[in-house]
Design an enzyme around this catalytic site. Structure first.
Site, short mmCIF file in Angstrom:
data_model
loop_
_atom_site.label_atom_id
_atom_site.label_comp_id
_atom_site.label_asym_id
_atom_site.label_seq_id
_atom_site.Cartn_x
_atom_site.Cartn_y
_atom_site.Cartn_z
N ASP A 252 1.25 -1.32 -0.34
CA ASP A 252 -0.04 -0.18 -0.17
C ASP A 252 0.53 1.15 -0.50
O ASP A 252 2.12 1.38 0.08
CB ASP A 252 -1.06 -0.11 1.05
CG ASP A 252 -0.05 -0.35 2.21
OD1 ASP A 252 1.35 0.42 2.76
OD2 ASP A 252 -0.66 -0.36 3.77
N CYS B 98 -15.72 -27.50 6.51
CA CYS B 98 -15.00 -27.26 6.95
C CYS B 98 -13.76 -28.28 6.25
O CYS B 98 -13.45 -29.09 7.22
CB CYS B 98 -14.01 -26.17 7.28
SG CYS B 98 -12.47 -25.68 6.40
N HIS C 67 -7.53 -21.61 9.52
CA HIS C 67 -9.20 -22.05 9.51
C HIS C 67 -9.28 -20.62 9.11
O HIS C 67 -10.24 -20.25 8.00
CB HIS C 67 -9.21 -21.78 11.09
CG HIS C 67 -11.64 -22.07 10.13
ND1 HIS C 67 -11.62 -22.99 9.36
CD2 HIS C 67 -12.06 -21.27 10.83
CE1 HIS C 67 -13.06 -22.50 9.43
NE2 HIS C 67 -13.31 -21.07 10.02
N CYS D 175 -10.20 -27.69 5.90
CA CYS D 175 -9.24 -26.94 6.31
C CYS D 175 -8.63 -28.07 7.31
O CYS D 175 -9.07 -29.17 7.77
CB CYS D 175 -9.35 -25.63 6.69
SG CYS D 175 -9.44 -26.05 8.38
N ASP E 65 -8.70 -7.02 0.35
CA ASP E 65 -7.43 -6.87 1.05
C ASP E 65 -8.42 -6.17 2.63
O ASP E 65 -9.41 -5.67 3.23
CB ASP E 65 -6.28 -5.75 1.28
CG ASP E 65 -6.09 -4.84 1.83
OD1 ASP E 65 -5.92 -4.34 3.09
OD2 ASP E 65 -6.67 -3.96 1.02
N CYS F 165 -9.47 -27.94 10.58
CA CYS F 165 -10.86 -28.04 10.92
C CYS F 165 -11.14 -29.89 10.28
O CYS F 165 -11.99 -30.81 11.49
CB CYS F 165 -12.58 -27.95 10.19
SG CYS F 165 -12.65 -26.33 9.99
#
Length: 364
Positions: free
Chosen positions: A91, A300, A330, A302, A262, A305
């Protein structure tokens, strides 16, 4: 130009595209985790690749203070310094006009900050912002903009918009190495937003950001600004809505034709013991989690999980840093998924403008 943007598919205003940058070919729509000083707190770059992160956002202001852009340049640029092979965006430092306003003095020359490190004044001009970002070596760099909260009204909004356009012209470009994006300002005023969009498009930049949102405005005002700007920005250039990180907001903005986002929200809320789930959020610090043997989100896929229970993470978030690490993993994984369940009326209204009927999903 060190950027190629190819639209691969469309549905009304929404589009999927490939954004090819010097370090990585990204698929949009995409979300960028915020790595303020070259790190996503609690996660390694290998884990970020595993999750599917394509671009990390670095903060020019903070990197210039520590470890300094000169040191980063000396050590081979931020990609090498943080061991990140994929794309980086930095940025401009302009957001600190809002977040550190009590430390900043804004003039046509630039922004003078009182350093939170040693208290000394630090002048950030449009030229210096770009020079810092050149040394950092990000794939996408942002022109310094004059940022004003959307909750402010009056002549300051117009002043900031026109100053943002003037500052773009002071941002020297390295078009074969980095991609300079301009930022659309103008508050909630559609006339000022239109002037800024046309001014930036006339400058034929590699990409464009929609700035000044996610600052406390109501959701109807938010999506209308996004809809106006995306409709007027070029079809063949990426569109980046800055500071947006709530999953529902991302879905709406993507339907309206935006490509990039973002926010610190997924990782910051993780550090407070909160997980993102289809129903909204799950607070792992609550005592109700003590004996809960379910995963954070049974739907989920991931790593967290699959391997850990709510009860285990509850123990960690009250005592151990690993708790926020697992929740950050997660939450960032979740950001790659579309939210499910009922949605508010403002979402239905925005989707209607985008040509998508989701009335059956909207809450009454």
């Amino acid at each position: 130009m060190a950027l190629r943007f190819e639209v691969l598919g469309r549905f009304n205003r929404a589009r999927a595209a490939q954004l090819t940058l010097p370090h990585f070919a990204c698929q949009t729509p995409l979300f960028m985790p915020v790595g303020t000083q070259g790190t996503i707190k609690g996660l390694t770059t290998d884990q970020l690749e595993e999750i599917g992160c394509q671009i990390i956002l670095g903060n020019t202001y903070h990197l210039a203070l520590r470890p300094t852009s000169e040191l980063i340049d000396e050590l081979g640029g931020l990609h090498k310094f943080m061991n990140w092979p994929r794309a980086l965006l930095t940025d401009s430092g302009g957001f600190q006009m809002v977040s550190l306003l009590h430390l900043a003095d804004i003039t046509e020359k630039g922004v003078t900050f009182q350093s939170p490190v040693d208290g000394k004044p630090m002048l950030l001009t449009p030229e210096e912002s770009i020079q810092i970002q050149n040394r950092i070596g990000a794939d996408i760099i942002m022109a310094l903009d004059d940022v004003v909260r959307t909750t402010i009204t009056g002549p300051r909004i117009e002043e900031a918009m026109y100053r943002t356009l003037r500052w773009v012209d002071r941002s020297h470009k390295r078009p074969h190495e980095q991609n300079l994006f301009g930022i659309v300002q103008g508050g909630l005023d559609p006339v000022l937003r239109d002037i800024c969009v046309r001014g930036l498009v006339d400058r034929n930049l590699p990409g464009y950001a929609i700035g000044g949102l996610a600052g406390g405005e109501d959701k109807d005002s938010f999506w209308r600004v996004v809809a106006q700007c995306t409709a007027a920005l070029p079809e063949d250039k990426p569109r980046y809505v800055m500071g947006v990180g709530y999953p529902l907001d991302i879905v709406v903005c993507s339907a309206l034709g935006a490509d990039m986002y973002d926010c610190v929200y997924p990782t910051r809320t993780a550090r407070f013991g909160t997980a993102l789930v289809p129903e909204g959020v799950l607070k792992l610090k609550h005592n109700a989690m003590v004996n809960d043997t379910r995963p954070i989100d049974p739907t989920c896929a991931c790593m967290v999980c699959k391997n850990y229970t709510r009860a285990y993470i509850h123990c960690l978030v009250t005592k151990d840093a690993m708790g926020s690490q697992l929740l950050s993993y997660h939450n960032l994984y979740y950001m790659l998924q579309f939210p499910k369940g009922d949605v508010p009326e403002w979402v239905c209204n925005a989707m209607d403008v985008a040509g998508i009927d989701i009335s059956s999903c909207c809450s009454s």
